[in-house]
Design a protein around this motif. Structure first.
Motif, PDB file in Angstrom:
ATOM      1  N   GLN A 195       0.906  -1.295   0.038  1.00 60.01           N
ATOM      2  CA  GLN A 195      -0.156  -0.151  -0.028  1.00 60.01           C
ATOM      3  C   GLN A 195       0.841   1.316  -0.045  1.00 60.01           C
ATOM      4  OE1 GLN A 195      -1.902  -0.754   3.616  1.00 60.01           O
ATOM      5  NE2 GLN A 195      -3.819  -1.570   2.562  1.00 60.01           N
ATOM      6  N   LEU A 196       2.074   1.122   0.404  1.00 61.03           N
ATOM      7  CA  LEU A 196       2.810   2.400   0.555  1.00 61.03           C
ATOM      8  C   LEU A 196       2.878   3.279  -0.592  1.00 61.03           C
ATOM      9  CD1 LEU A 196       6.026   0.880   2.539  1.00 61.03           C
ATOM     10  CD2 LEU A 196       3.901   2.242   3.628  1.00 61.03           C
ATOM     11  N   PRO A 197       3.231   2.818  -2.043  1.00 62.02           N
ATOM     12  CA  PRO A 197       3.271   3.949  -2.945  1.00 62.02           C
ATOM     13  C   PRO A 197       1.677   4.546  -3.307  1.00 62.02           C
ATOM     14  CG  PRO A 197       4.097   1.910  -3.742  1.00 62.02           C
ATOM     15  CD  PRO A 197       3.395   1.556  -2.438  1.00 62.02           C
ATOM     16  N   GLY A 198       0.825   3.911  -2.995  1.00 67.05           N
ATOM     17  CA  GLY A 198      -0.777   4.553  -3.369  1.00 67.05           C
ATOM     18  C   GLY A 198      -1.445   4.652  -2.255  1.00 67.05           C
ATOM     19  N   TRP A 199      -0.755   4.799  -1.142  1.00 66.46           N
ATOM     20  CA  TRP A 199      -1.819   5.216   0.194  1.00 66.46           C
ATOM     21  C   TRP A 199      -2.468   6.671  -0.083  1.00 66.46           C
ATOM     22  CZ3 TRP A 199      -0.341   8.313   4.711  1.00 66.46           C
ATOM     23  CH2 TRP A 199      -1.202   8.309   5.719  1.00 66.46           C
ATOM     24  N   LEU A 200      -3.404   6.697   0.398  1.00 64.94           N
ATOM     25  CA  LEU A 200      -4.207   7.835   0.820  1.00 64.94           C
ATOM     26  C   LEU A 200      -4.677   8.091   2.039  1.00 64.94           C
ATOM     27  CD1 LEU A 200      -5.588  10.625  -0.441  1.00 64.94           C
ATOM     28  CD2 LEU A 200      -7.783   9.402  -1.121  1.00 64.94           C
ATOM     29  N   GLY A 201      -4.248   8.840   2.717  1.00 66.87           N
ATOM     30  CA  GLY A 201      -4.459   9.262   4.186  1.00 66.87           C
ATOM     31  C   GLY A 201      -5.756  10.156   4.360  1.00 66.87           C
ATOM     32  N   PRO A 202      -6.362   9.925   5.606  1.00 68.88           N
ATOM     33  CA  PRO A 202      -7.659  10.701   5.987  1.00 68.88           C
ATOM     34  C   PRO A 202      -7.540  12.275   5.664  1.00 68.88           C
ATOM     35  CG  PRO A 202      -7.346   8.945   7.635  1.00 68.88           C
ATOM     36  CD  PRO A 202      -6.158   9.116   6.442  1.00 68.88           C
ATOM     37  N   ALA A 203      -6.492  12.681   6.169  1.00 61.77           N
ATOM     38  CA  ALA A 203      -6.450  14.289   5.937  1.00 61.77           C
ATOM     39  C   ALA A 203      -6.443  14.792   4.653  1.00 61.77           C
ATOM     40  CB  ALA A 203      -5.140  14.790   6.821  1.00 61.77           C
ATOM     41  N   ASP A 204      -5.519  13.877   3.750  1.00 60.20           N
ATOM     42  CA  ASP A 204      -5.670  14.053   2.326  1.00 60.20           C
ATOM     43  C   ASP A 204      -6.900  13.782   1.417  1.00 60.20           C
ATOM     44  OD1 ASP A 204      -3.045  15.244   2.794  1.00 60.20           O
ATOM     45  OD2 ASP A 204      -1.926  13.251   2.290  1.00 60.20           O
ATOM     46  N   LEU A 205      -7.552  12.810   2.139  1.00 63.66           N
ATOM     47  CA  LEU A 205      -9.097  12.322   1.438  1.00 63.66           C
ATOM     48  C   LEU A 205      -9.736  13.651   1.599  1.00 63.66           C
ATOM     49  CD1 LEU A 205     -10.937  10.201   0.338  1.00 63.66           C
ATOM     50  CD2 LEU A 205     -11.424   9.684   2.632  1.00 63.66           C
ATOM     51  N   ARG A 206     -10.012  14.310   2.708  1.00 65.19           N
ATOM     52  CA  ARG A 206     -10.797  15.169   3.005  1.00 65.19           C
ATOM     53  C   ARG A 206     -10.518  16.377   2.262  1.00 65.19           C
ATOM     54  NH1 ARG A 206      -9.504  14.202   9.081  1.00 65.19           N
ATOM     55  NH2 ARG A 206     -10.528  12.041   9.292  1.00 65.19           N
TER      56      ARG A 206
END
Ligand SMILES: NC(=O)c1ccc[n+]([C@@H]2O[C@H](COP(=O)([O-])OP(=O)(O)OC[C@H]3O[C@@H](n4cnc5c(N)ncnc54)[C@H](O)[C@@H]3O)[C@@H](O)[C@H]2O)c1
Length: 250
Positions: free
Chosen positions: A175-186
């Protein structure tokens, strides 16, 4: 200025769970086939995307839709994908057109471009032709195509976000190259609701070191400024050794 009214479909799902807490400045309406937890003040509609009457009530009077309802399993067969990911999205776009919704932001996926990743062609430019790696990715590529048609012919502005692994924290090396974290999602969803763009598809990942998905157009067109980097979790994730591509069936 009054807050926009936003319909979120798939509101009982995992991505919505990470998104909704950050949508303080919008009036929410929620739709899902399962009853979602209700942030205070949100209107809730429970039922199927393909129910025309329900959809009509859901989109009536909203400024924008954030469309997350769908089958998210990249290993799903076509039989399980067609109704939620194809028929449901077309029904939603039709309802948005009929009711004059200004903007539909919808969940596409990095799997719509997964063949480039499997072939090691990085960074993947979101303006390249779609290259799905699996039937699931093909449904997302279709969604992008039909969304473009609605923008071009019917005046519904459509923005596709090619979500990567959308998790509170990455838990596997894959998942590391394509992770989307919650703050960036929002941040990305809020920018996509507001951006002065008629239609487009954008990589939706965090600012991961060694990232494979170019964020150039998301930064330029949407004003996306990601703040998270999966490298901060790299020493804590499971070494799943799966060839380290998002799609396990290249
Ligand atoms: N989770 C991820 O990492 C990820 C990555 C890339 C793309 N996506 C996309 O984001 C979207 C949301 O994914 P998720 O992980 O939250 O999935 P999820 O399964 O947790 O949530 C989807 C929600 O949609 C609802 N739903 C499905 N079909 C429906 C229908 N026909 N009518 C009404 N409700 C329906 C389900 O009840 C569920 O609550 C999906 O389109 C998925 O393909 C997710």
């Amino acid at each position: 200025m009054t807050s926009p009214t936003v319909l979120v479909t798939g509101a009982a799902g995992r991505v919505a769970g990470q998104l909704l807490a950050g949508l303080d400045d919008v009036r929410l309406r929620l739709l899902d086939r399962r009853r979602p937890e209700e942030p205070s003040g949100a209107q809730v509609l429970v039922g199927e995307l393909t129910d025309r009457d329900l959809l009509a009530r859901a989109v009536d009077g909203v400024d924008a839709v954030v469309h997350l309802a769908g089958e998210p399993n990249p290993d799903a067969d076509w039989a399980d994908l067609e109704a939620p990911n194809v028929d449901g999205f077309v029904a939603l776009l039709g309802a948005a057109q009929e009711h004059g919704v200004r903007r539909v932001v919808y969940a596409s996926s990095v799997h719509a471009m997964g063949r480039y990743e499997a072939e090691g062609r990085y960074p993947i430019d979101p303006t390249w032709a779609p290259a799905p790696c699996c039937p699931y990715g093909a449904t997302k590529a279709f969604d992008e195509a039909i969304a473009g048609v609605f923008a071009h012919r019917h005046g519904v502005s459509t923005i596709g976000l090619r979500l990567g692994a959308t998790e509170p924290e990455p838990f596997a090396a894959r998942q590391l190259p394509g992770w989307l974290g919650p703050a960036d999602l929002r941040q990305l969803v809020l920018r996509a609701i507001e951006a002065d763009v008629r239609t487009g598809m954008y990589s939706a990942v965090s600012a991961n070191s060694g990232g494979r998905w170019s964020l150039g157009t998301a930064r330029a067109d949407l004003g996306y400024q990601p703040v998270l980097d999966s490298a901060d979790w790299a020493d804590r994730v499971e070494d799943d050794g799966a060839g380290l591509t998002t799609c396990r069936h290249p």
